[in-house]
Design a protein around this motif. Sequence first.
Motif, PDB file in Angstrom:
ATOM      1  N   SER A 234       0.888  -1.089   0.124  1.00 34.06           N
ATOM      2  CA  SER A 234      -0.078  -0.031  -0.143  1.00 34.06           C
ATOM      3  C   SER A 234       0.762   1.130   0.063  1.00 34.06           C
ATOM      4  O   SER A 234       0.510   2.211  -0.503  1.00 34.06           O
ATOM      5  CB  SER A 234      -0.938  -0.142   1.145  1.00 34.06           C
ATOM      6  N   LEU A 235       2.020   1.064   0.725  1.00 32.67           N
ATOM      7  CA  LEU A 235       2.821   2.282   0.767  1.00 32.67           C
ATOM      8  C   LEU A 235       3.401   2.462  -0.743  1.00 32.67           C
ATOM      9  O   LEU A 235       3.560   3.682  -1.059  1.00 32.67           O
ATOM     10  CB  LEU A 235       3.911   2.220   1.842  1.00 32.67           C
ATOM     11  N   GLU A 236       3.825   1.586  -1.105  1.00 32.66           N
ATOM     12  CA  GLU A 236       4.641   1.480  -2.577  1.00 32.66           C
ATOM     13  C   GLU A 236       3.542   2.107  -3.696  1.00 32.66           C
ATOM     14  O   GLU A 236       3.667   2.926  -4.444  1.00 32.66           O
ATOM     15  CB  GLU A 236       5.303   0.298  -2.891  1.00 32.66           C
ATOM     16  N   ALA A 237       2.391   1.488  -3.441  1.00 33.14           N
ATOM     17  CA  ALA A 237       1.240   1.990  -4.565  1.00 33.14           C
ATOM     18  C   ALA A 237       0.995   3.353  -4.243  1.00 33.14           C
ATOM     19  O   ALA A 237       0.696   3.960  -5.289  1.00 33.14           O
ATOM     20  CB  ALA A 237      -0.010   0.969  -4.431  1.00 33.14           C
ATOM     21  N   ALA A 238       0.810   3.904  -3.194  1.00 26.09           N
ATOM     22  CA  ALA A 238       0.455   5.315  -2.958  1.00 26.09           C
ATOM     23  C   ALA A 238       1.401   6.208  -3.384  1.00 26.09           C
ATOM     24  O   ALA A 238       1.169   7.032  -4.151  1.00 26.09           O
ATOM     25  CB  ALA A 238       0.342   5.518  -1.436  1.00 26.09           C
ATOM     26  N   LEU A 239       2.855   5.987  -3.195  1.00 25.35           N
ATOM     27  CA  LEU A 239       3.885   6.766  -3.852  1.00 25.35           C
ATOM     28  C   LEU A 239       3.636   6.619  -5.135  1.00 25.35           C
ATOM     29  O   LEU A 239       3.954   7.906  -5.747  1.00 25.35           O
ATOM     30  CB  LEU A 239       5.369   5.916  -3.350  1.00 25.35           C
ATOM     31  N   LYS A 242       0.990   9.067  -6.430  1.00 28.33           N
ATOM     32  CA  LYS A 242       1.025  10.412  -5.928  1.00 28.33           C
ATOM     33  C   LYS A 242       2.092  10.909  -6.616  1.00 28.33           C
ATOM     34  O   LYS A 242       1.993  12.057  -7.258  1.00 28.33           O
ATOM     35  CB  LYS A 242       1.286  10.576  -4.360  1.00 28.33           C
ATOM     36  N   GLU A 243       3.235  10.277  -7.010  1.00 27.46           N
ATOM     37  CA  GLU A 243       4.303  10.969  -7.574  1.00 27.46           C
ATOM     38  C   GLU A 243       4.142  11.317  -9.011  1.00 27.46           C
ATOM     39  O   GLU A 243       4.883  12.175  -9.527  1.00 27.46           O
ATOM     40  CB  GLU A 243       5.606  10.179  -7.398  1.00 27.46           C
ATOM     41  N   ILE A 244       3.365  10.519  -9.719  1.00 28.14           N
ATOM     42  CA  ILE A 244       3.135  10.912 -11.163  1.00 28.14           C
ATOM     43  C   ILE A 244       1.738  11.475 -11.670  1.00 28.14           C
ATOM     44  O   ILE A 244       1.776  12.147 -12.431  1.00 28.14           O
ATOM     45  CB  ILE A 244       3.484   9.564 -12.079  1.00 28.14           C
ATOM     46  N   SER A 245       0.774  11.082 -10.643  1.00 31.98           N
ATOM     47  CA  SER A 245      -0.667  11.568 -11.187  1.00 31.98           C
ATOM     48  C   SER A 245      -0.957  13.001 -10.334  1.00 31.98           C
ATOM     49  O   SER A 245      -2.109  13.641 -10.603  1.00 31.98           O
ATOM     50  CB  SER A 245      -1.716  10.486 -10.787  1.00 31.98           C
ATOM     51  N   TYR A 246      -0.064  13.223  -9.117  1.00 29.46           N
ATOM     52  CA  TYR A 246      -0.508  14.264  -8.472  1.00 29.46           C
ATOM     53  C   TYR A 246      -1.576  14.220  -7.506  1.00 29.46           C
ATOM     54  O   TYR A 246      -1.948  15.237  -6.975  1.00 29.46           O
ATOM     55  CB  TYR A 246      -0.327  15.737  -9.056  1.00 29.46           C
ATOM     56  N   VAL A 247      -2.399  13.039  -7.497  1.00 36.94           N
ATOM     57  CA  VAL A 247      -3.699  12.899  -6.884  1.00 36.94           C
ATOM     58  C   VAL A 247      -2.919  12.709  -5.380  1.00 36.94           C
ATOM     59  O   VAL A 247      -1.974  12.006  -5.204  1.00 36.94           O
ATOM     60  CB  VAL A 247      -4.272  11.611  -7.303  1.00 36.94           C
ATOM     61  N   HIS A 248      -3.658  13.356  -4.317  1.00 40.85           N
ATOM     62  CA  HIS A 248      -3.300  13.158  -2.993  1.00 40.85           C
ATOM     63  C   HIS A 248      -3.420  11.694  -2.626  1.00 40.85           C
ATOM     64  O   HIS A 248      -4.775  11.301  -2.438  1.00 40.85           O
ATOM     65  CB  HIS A 248      -4.123  14.116  -2.064  1.00 40.85           C
ATOM     66  N   THR A 249      -2.475  11.066  -2.237  1.00 35.02           N
ATOM     67  CA  THR A 249      -2.647   9.566  -1.745  1.00 35.02           C
ATOM     68  C   THR A 249      -1.913   9.093  -0.652  1.00 35.02           C
ATOM     69  O   THR A 249      -0.970   9.695  -0.434  1.00 35.02           O
ATOM     70  CB  THR A 249      -2.148   8.660  -3.270  1.00 35.02           C
ATOM     71  N   GLU A 250      -2.671   8.000   0.243  1.00 30.24           N
ATOM     72  CA  GLU A 250      -1.808   7.766   1.149  1.00 30.24           C
ATOM     73  C   GLU A 250      -1.548   6.257   1.417  1.00 30.24           C
ATOM     74  O   GLU A 250      -3.019   5.703   1.082  1.00 30.24           O
ATOM     75  CB  GLU A 250      -2.088   8.596   2.816  1.00 30.24           C
ATOM     76  N   VAL A 329       2.566  -4.483  -9.120  1.00 24.99           N
ATOM     77  CA  VAL A 329       2.239  -4.294 -10.444  1.00 24.99           C
ATOM     78  C   VAL A 329       1.054  -3.593 -10.585  1.00 24.99           C
ATOM     79  O   VAL A 329       0.853  -2.881 -11.401  1.00 24.99           O
ATOM     80  CB  VAL A 329       2.570  -5.543 -11.373  1.00 24.99           C
ATOM     81  N   CYS A 330       0.056  -4.117  -9.867  1.00 24.21           N
ATOM     82  CA  CYS A 330      -1.431  -3.491 -10.046  1.00 24.21           C
ATOM     83  C   CYS A 330      -1.291  -2.006  -9.503  1.00 24.21           C
ATOM     84  O   CYS A 330      -1.783  -0.982 -10.361  1.00 24.21           O
ATOM     85  CB  CYS A 330      -2.275  -4.281  -9.116  1.00 24.21           C
ATOM     86  N   GLY A 331      -0.325  -1.684  -8.659  1.00 25.06           N
ATOM     87  CA  GLY A 331      -0.339  -0.241  -8.279  1.00 25.06           C
ATOM     88  C   GLY A 331       0.238   0.417  -9.215  1.00 25.06           C
ATOM     89  O   GLY A 331       0.194   1.721  -9.602  1.00 25.06           O
ATOM     90  N   GLN A 332       1.405  -0.037  -9.912  1.00 24.95           N
ATOM     91  CA  GLN A 332       2.093   0.474 -11.010  1.00 24.95           C
ATOM     92  C   GLN A 332       1.190   1.101 -12.258  1.00 24.95           C
ATOM     93  O   GLN A 332       1.135   2.082 -12.802  1.00 24.95           O
ATOM     94  CB  GLN A 332       3.252  -0.328 -11.654  1.00 24.95           C
ATOM     95  N   LEU A 333       0.372   0.017 -12.453  1.00 25.15           N
ATOM     96  CA  LEU A 333      -0.562   0.199 -13.602  1.00 25.15           C
ATOM     97  C   LEU A 333      -1.824   1.237 -13.380  1.00 25.15           C
ATOM     98  O   LEU A 333      -2.162   1.847 -14.123  1.00 25.15           O
ATOM     99  CB  LEU A 333      -1.297  -1.336 -14.077  1.00 25.15           C
ATOM    100  N   LEU A 334      -2.429   1.074 -12.053  1.00 20.83           N
ATOM    101  CA  LEU A 334      -3.382   2.182 -11.614  1.00 20.83           C
ATOM    102  C   LEU A 334      -2.706   3.558 -11.928  1.00 20.83           C
ATOM    103  O   LEU A 334      -3.271   4.598 -12.423  1.00 20.83           O
ATOM    104  CB  LEU A 334      -3.654   1.863 -10.303  1.00 20.83           C
ATOM    105  N   ALA A 335      -1.406   3.773 -11.281  1.00 21.23           N
ATOM    106  CA  ALA A 335      -0.886   5.192 -11.372  1.00 21.23           C
ATOM    107  C   ALA A 335      -0.514   5.475 -12.809  1.00 21.23           C
ATOM    108  O   ALA A 335      -0.765   6.565 -13.094  1.00 21.23           O
ATOM    109  CB  ALA A 335       0.539   5.013 -10.602  1.00 21.23           C
ATOM    110  N   TYR A 336      -0.176   4.365 -13.808  1.00 21.23           N
ATOM    111  CA  TYR A 336       0.143   4.821 -15.063  1.00 21.23           C
ATOM    112  C   TYR A 336      -1.211   5.265 -15.847  1.00 21.23           C
ATOM    113  O   TYR A 336      -1.033   6.134 -16.538  1.00 21.23           O
ATOM    114  CB  TYR A 336       0.910   3.490 -15.772  1.00 21.23           C
ATOM    115  N   TYR A 337      -2.209   4.612 -15.383  1.00 16.68           N
ATOM    116  CA  TYR A 337      -3.564   4.742 -16.497  1.00 16.68           C
ATOM    117  C   TYR A 337      -3.989   6.380 -15.881  1.00 16.68           C
ATOM    118  O   TYR A 337      -4.399   7.022 -16.654  1.00 16.68           O
ATOM    119  CB  TYR A 337      -4.388   3.782 -16.339  1.00 16.68           C
TER     120      TYR A 337
END
Length: 359
Positions: A234-239, A242-250, A329-337
């Motif tokens: 969860s910590l990694e998926a949140a990072l 937030k770092e690429i979409s600028y959505v506030h995420t924790e 990988v799920c967290g990466q794909l969600l951040a990407y899209y």
Amino acid sequence: SKGSYPTFMLKEIDEQPAVMRRISQAYLNADGEPQISSELLQALAQADRLYFVAAGTSYHASLVGKRLFEKYTEIPTEVGVASEFGYHWPILSQRPFFIFLSQSGETADSRQVLVEAKRRGLPTLLITNAVNSTLAREADYVLALHAGPEIAVASTKAYTAQIAVEAVLAKALGEWRGIDAAREFDLQQQLSLAANGMETLVSDHETWSKIAAEYLTAVSDTFYLGRGIDYDVSLEAALKLKEISYVHTEGFAAGELKHGTIALIEPGVSVIVFITEETTAAHTRSNVQEVRARGAKVLIIASQNCQEHTDQMILPALTSELMPLLTGVCGQLLAYYATLQRGLNVDQPRNLAKSVTVE
Ligand code: F6R
């Protein structure tokens, strides 16, 4: 080069199955036995405590490392954020061993701790994607990630490679110490399952794009929740988000929500939940009900052994200690899209550099 890919990040996400297979080939022999130098294993086996030190995504991979090392080697393991550790050294055990994780091998915060560990005469290992880097020259031992160059600022394949190499080393050290769990850990099979599972996830671009559109468009805040190893992810998926979409995420430990943060849950907030731990799944499910009742939009990503029929995403099979290879990988794909759908620069987010060479 990106080849036919629109972005480096997507290319690097897609490369992960190949990286898993490369690590398996580089580190396991035909019988699936880890090939780690006996000098390194001997040095590690003398330790009464392991200290992982890293920053950002590499720190998150270290959290998974602690779980792998404690399970397979039975050596107590601590994890420190490099920028904190460097200025607030804990009281160390009698025979500490330091393991640094750094994709670039250039991170100043991590280097500061490495230099001090060396000054104190303590043994050090670096796990890195850059075997000719500054930290690689300074550490006593170096293990390569074999991930290939990572160009996108957001780290993806280095995270999963770090976890895979940690698993190799944990198995090797556990076997060296005669730990049953290590001997019984069929890592070759698990890395192959991980590669196949990742392939399934990364080939389903349409689903991820749809899920990102449904759960991450027009949201004010997003929370990733999980327990145990799902919390680490969860910590990694949140990072990543937030770092690429600028959505506030924790990222939050699911059980901690009710101790304060649940006050933020209201309509317009999305909550993404990882459920891959059988022993805590029921508790996390009740956290899901709490946030749903307060109007959050909830996306559940579950393993097969924890699934319920209403869950939106069911993961391919894998041993629970390596689940971050799939949930990550799920967290990466969600951040990407989510980032693509906002029309932002996926590979080069604002304010960030690939290597952070200042403290
Ligand atoms: C996040 C990211 C950073 C790095 C961190 C450490 O996607 O890339 O958080 O993980 O700056 O970098 P390395 O691993 O090179 O020491």
